[in-house]
Design a protein around this motif. Structure first.
Motif, PDB file in Angstrom:
ATOM      1  N   ASN A  51      32.950  44.787  40.446  1.00  0.00           N
ATOM      2  CA  ASN A  51      32.811  46.249  40.817  1.00  0.00           C
ATOM      3  C   ASN A  51      33.881  47.234  40.206  1.00  0.00           C
ATOM      4  O   ASN A  51      34.140  48.364  40.407  1.00  0.00           O
ATOM      5  CB  ASN A  51      33.111  46.353  42.194  1.00  0.00           C
ATOM      6  N   ASP A  52      34.376  46.671  39.165  1.00  0.00           N
ATOM      7  CA  ASP A  52      35.564  47.198  38.336  1.00  0.00           C
ATOM      8  C   ASP A  52      36.840  47.540  39.157  1.00  0.00           C
ATOM      9  O   ASP A  52      37.507  48.547  38.648  1.00  0.00           O
ATOM     10  CB  ASP A  52      34.946  48.672  37.590  1.00  0.00           C
ATOM     11  N   SER A  53      37.120  47.003  40.251  1.00  0.00           N
ATOM     12  CA  SER A  53      38.313  47.092  40.827  1.00  0.00           C
ATOM     13  C   SER A  53      39.411  46.343  40.178  1.00  0.00           C
ATOM     14  O   SER A  53      38.986  45.457  39.784  1.00  0.00           O
ATOM     15  CB  SER A  53      38.090  46.685  42.285  1.00  0.00           C
ATOM     16  N   VAL A  54      40.439  46.983  40.258  1.00  0.00           N
ATOM     17  CA  VAL A  54      41.612  46.171  39.479  1.00  0.00           C
ATOM     18  C   VAL A  54      42.620  45.931  40.424  1.00  0.00           C
ATOM     19  O   VAL A  54      42.945  46.922  41.273  1.00  0.00           O
ATOM     20  CB  VAL A  54      42.266  47.169  38.209  1.00  0.00           C
ATOM     21  N   ILE A  55      43.418  44.777  40.159  1.00  0.00           N
ATOM     22  CA  ILE A  55      44.559  44.624  40.948  1.00  0.00           C
ATOM     23  C   ILE A  55      45.749  43.822  40.118  1.00  0.00           C
ATOM     24  O   ILE A  55      45.260  43.157  39.241  1.00  0.00           O
ATOM     25  CB  ILE A  55      44.312  43.598  42.271  1.00  0.00           C
ATOM     26  N   LYS A  56      46.788  44.545  40.228  1.00  0.00           N
ATOM     27  CA  LYS A  56      47.947  43.973  39.441  1.00  0.00           C
ATOM     28  C   LYS A  56      48.875  43.395  40.135  1.00  0.00           C
ATOM     29  O   LYS A  56      49.387  43.713  41.278  1.00  0.00           O
ATOM     30  CB  LYS A  56      48.475  45.229  38.523  1.00  0.00           C
ATOM     31  N   LEU A  57      49.319  42.066  39.843  1.00  0.00           N
ATOM     32  CA  LEU A  57      50.202  41.478  40.645  1.00  0.00           C
ATOM     33  C   LEU A  57      51.402  41.066  39.551  1.00  0.00           C
ATOM     34  O   LEU A  57      51.335  40.558  38.692  1.00  0.00           O
ATOM     35  CB  LEU A  57      49.724  40.056  41.102  1.00  0.00           C
ATOM     36  N   LYS A  58      52.685  41.236  40.233  1.00  0.00           N
ATOM     37  CA  LYS A  58      53.919  40.830  39.656  1.00  0.00           C
ATOM     38  C   LYS A  58      54.284  39.642  40.116  1.00  0.00           C
ATOM     39  O   LYS A  58      54.343  39.076  41.208  1.00  0.00           O
ATOM     40  CB  LYS A  58      55.040  41.978  40.095  1.00  0.00           C
ATOM     41  N   VAL A  59      54.744  38.891  39.021  1.00  0.00           N
ATOM     42  CA  VAL A  59      55.529  37.551  39.194  1.00  0.00           C
ATOM     43  C   VAL A  59      56.835  37.741  39.715  1.00  0.00           C
ATOM     44  O   VAL A  59      57.666  38.376  38.915  1.00  0.00           O
ATOM     45  CB  VAL A  59      55.388  36.350  37.901  1.00  0.00           C
ATOM     46  N   THR A  60      56.729  37.508  41.049  1.00  0.00           N
ATOM     47  CA  THR A  60      58.149  37.626  41.554  1.00  0.00           C
ATOM     48  C   THR A  60      59.037  36.727  42.005  1.00  0.00           C
ATOM     49  O   THR A  60      60.390  36.684  42.164  1.00  0.00           O
ATOM     50  CB  THR A  60      57.979  38.107  43.307  1.00  0.00           C
ATOM     51  N   ASP A 180      36.379  35.873  46.447  1.00  0.00           N
ATOM     52  CA  ASP A 180      36.848  36.700  47.596  1.00  0.00           C
ATOM     53  C   ASP A 180      35.503  37.087  48.744  1.00  0.00           C
ATOM     54  O   ASP A 180      34.640  37.811  48.308  1.00  0.00           O
ATOM     55  CB  ASP A 180      37.411  38.175  47.049  1.00  0.00           C
ATOM     56  N   LYS A 181      35.599  36.191  49.474  1.00  0.00           N
ATOM     57  CA  LYS A 181      34.240  36.092  50.528  1.00  0.00           C
ATOM     58  C   LYS A 181      34.449  37.653  51.000  1.00  0.00           C
ATOM     59  O   LYS A 181      33.013  37.972  51.274  1.00  0.00           O
ATOM     60  CB  LYS A 181      34.455  35.139  51.312  1.00  0.00           C
ATOM     61  N   GLU A 182      35.321  38.146  51.583  1.00  0.00           N
ATOM     62  CA  GLU A 182      35.512  39.147  52.479  1.00  0.00           C
ATOM     63  C   GLU A 182      34.490  40.293  51.516  1.00  0.00           C
ATOM     64  O   GLU A 182      33.928  41.302  52.240  1.00  0.00           O
ATOM     65  CB  GLU A 182      36.804  39.491  53.002  1.00  0.00           C
ATOM     66  N   ASN A 183      35.051  40.647  50.205  1.00  0.00           N
ATOM     67  CA  ASN A 183      34.533  41.505  49.514  1.00  0.00           C
ATOM     68  C   ASN A 183      33.220  41.212  48.743  1.00  0.00           C
ATOM     69  O   ASN A 183      32.914  42.053  47.858  1.00  0.00           O
ATOM     70  CB  ASN A 183      35.570  42.181  48.658  1.00  0.00           C
ATOM     71  N   ASN A 184      32.758  40.051  48.832  1.00  0.00           N
ATOM     72  CA  ASN A 184      31.739  39.336  48.123  1.00  0.00           C
ATOM     73  C   ASN A 184      32.000  39.532  46.421  1.00  0.00           C
ATOM     74  O   ASN A 184      31.003  40.096  45.905  1.00  0.00           O
ATOM     75  CB  ASN A 184      30.637  39.902  48.406  1.00  0.00           C
ATOM     76  N   CYS A 185      32.960  39.265  46.030  1.00  0.00           N
ATOM     77  CA  CYS A 185      33.159  39.364  44.510  1.00  0.00           C
ATOM     78  C   CYS A 185      33.946  38.355  43.829  1.00  0.00           C
ATOM     79  O   CYS A 185      34.412  37.772  44.661  1.00  0.00           O
ATOM     80  CB  CYS A 185      33.857  40.676  44.273  1.00  0.00           C
ATOM     81  N   THR A 186      33.982  38.373  42.861  1.00  0.00           N
ATOM     82  CA  THR A 186      35.036  37.236  42.159  1.00  0.00           C
ATOM     83  C   THR A 186      35.814  38.024  41.262  1.00  0.00           C
ATOM     84  O   THR A 186      35.467  38.977  40.398  1.00  0.00           O
ATOM     85  CB  THR A 186      33.943  36.253  40.991  1.00  0.00           C
ATOM     86  N   TRP A 187      37.213  37.533  41.425  1.00  0.00           N
ATOM     87  CA  TRP A 187      38.273  38.115  40.561  1.00  0.00           C
ATOM     88  C   TRP A 187      38.641  37.371  39.453  1.00  0.00           C
ATOM     89  O   TRP A 187      38.756  36.204  39.629  1.00  0.00           O
ATOM     90  CB  TRP A 187      39.405  38.453  41.581  1.00  0.00           C
ATOM     91  N   ARG A 188      38.477  37.765  38.329  1.00  0.00           N
ATOM     92  CA  ARG A 188      38.558  37.249  37.081  1.00  0.00           C
ATOM     93  C   ARG A 188      39.920  38.014  36.344  1.00  0.00           C
ATOM     94  O   ARG A 188      40.130  39.135  36.479  1.00  0.00           O
ATOM     95  CB  ARG A 188      37.469  37.437  36.293  1.00  0.00           C
ATOM     96  N   LEU A 189      40.693  37.094  35.657  1.00  0.00           N
ATOM     97  CA  LEU A 189      42.062  37.358  34.885  1.00  0.00           C
ATOM     98  C   LEU A 189      41.631  38.190  33.816  1.00  0.00           C
ATOM     99  O   LEU A 189      40.589  37.998  33.105  1.00  0.00           O
ATOM    100  CB  LEU A 189      42.571  36.248  34.437  1.00  0.00           C
ATOM    101  N   LEU A 190      42.291  39.484  33.797  1.00  0.00           N
ATOM    102  CA  LEU A 190      42.120  40.275  32.692  1.00  0.00           C
ATOM    103  C   LEU A 190      43.107  40.277  31.641  1.00  0.00           C
ATOM    104  O   LEU A 190      44.113  40.413  31.944  1.00  0.00           O
ATOM    105  CB  LEU A 190      42.225  41.985  33.249  1.00  0.00           C
ATOM    106  N   GLU A 191      42.520  39.970  30.369  1.00  0.00           N
ATOM    107  CA  GLU A 191      43.341  39.309  29.487  1.00  0.00           C
ATOM    108  C   GLU A 191      43.544  40.612  28.381  1.00  0.00           C
ATOM    109  O   GLU A 191      43.061  41.407  28.113  1.00  0.00           O
ATOM    110  CB  GLU A 191      43.098  38.091  28.602  1.00  0.00           C
TER     111      GLU A 191
END
Length: 191
Positions: A51-60, A180-191
């Motif tokens: 769905n072109d949603s993006v999530i950025k996660l920081k390695v803490t 992600d079952k709740e949002n019915n989508c697959t999140w893939r690593l953006l390289e």
């Protein structure tokens, strides 16, 4: 007087040898397994869904167990582990490798499990998804020749009804996708 000093010194040396032989030596977490979570604290890992949603996660946090010694009288065994924590205000991902290591000069052990835990934060509700793969029969993590037995890709399948499943870990990239079952989508690593 010299005899007393010599006796005390000899006693101390003998005691040191006895106490050192009462140690179990545990190996560090194997470097070749770190390739499956090639993260460093401060890195940003980005995922995108269809769905072109993006999530950025920081390695803490990134931690791997180091070589250490235990008292032979301790009722514990040598264990090795690696933990990577990736987070944002929306999501927290923990990738954890657990090993059972044996003592001695010839390192022997087994991979207990590889665990990925994902928590999404939606209206202050924490939804947890965990996935395990525990069929590592015949893979000794302390034998570098076993790297090929594990392969380049580890697919973690969920057997329970969690909101996150079908996680894929790729050597050299880390976690590359999850469903992600709740949002019915697959999140893939953006390289």
């Amino acid at each position: 007087m010299k005899r007393h000093i010599a006796f005390i010194l000899a006693s101390l040396i003998i005691s040191a040898f006895v106490f050192q032989s009462c140690q179990i030596h545990c190996s560090a977490f194997p470097e070749w397994l770190c390739k499956y979570a090639p993260y460093e604290e401060g890195n940003i890992v980005t995922f995108k869904n269809e769905n072109d949603s993006v999530i950025k996660l920081k390695v803490t946090k990134f931690y791997k167990s180091e070589a250490h010694s235990l008292s032979r009288y301790c009722r514990c065994g040598c264990e090795g582990y690696m933990l990577a924590v990736l987070g944002s205000e929306q999501m927290l991902i923990e990738i954890n490798f657990n090993l059972d290591a044996k003592e001695g000069n010839k390192d022997v052990g087994a991979i207990n499990n590889i665990d990925v835990s994902i928590k999404s934060f939606d209206n202050d509700i924490v939804v947890v998804g965990q996935s395990y793969k525990d069929d590592f029969t015949g893979i000794n993590p302390y034998d570098y020749g076993h790297e090929q037995k594990l392969g380049d890709t580890i697919a973690l399948q969920n057997t329970k009804d969690y909101d996150f499943s079908d996680m894929v870990i790729v050597k050299g990239k880390g976690l590359t996708e999850f469903y992600d079952k709740e949002n019915n989508c697959t999140w893939r690593l953006l390289e």
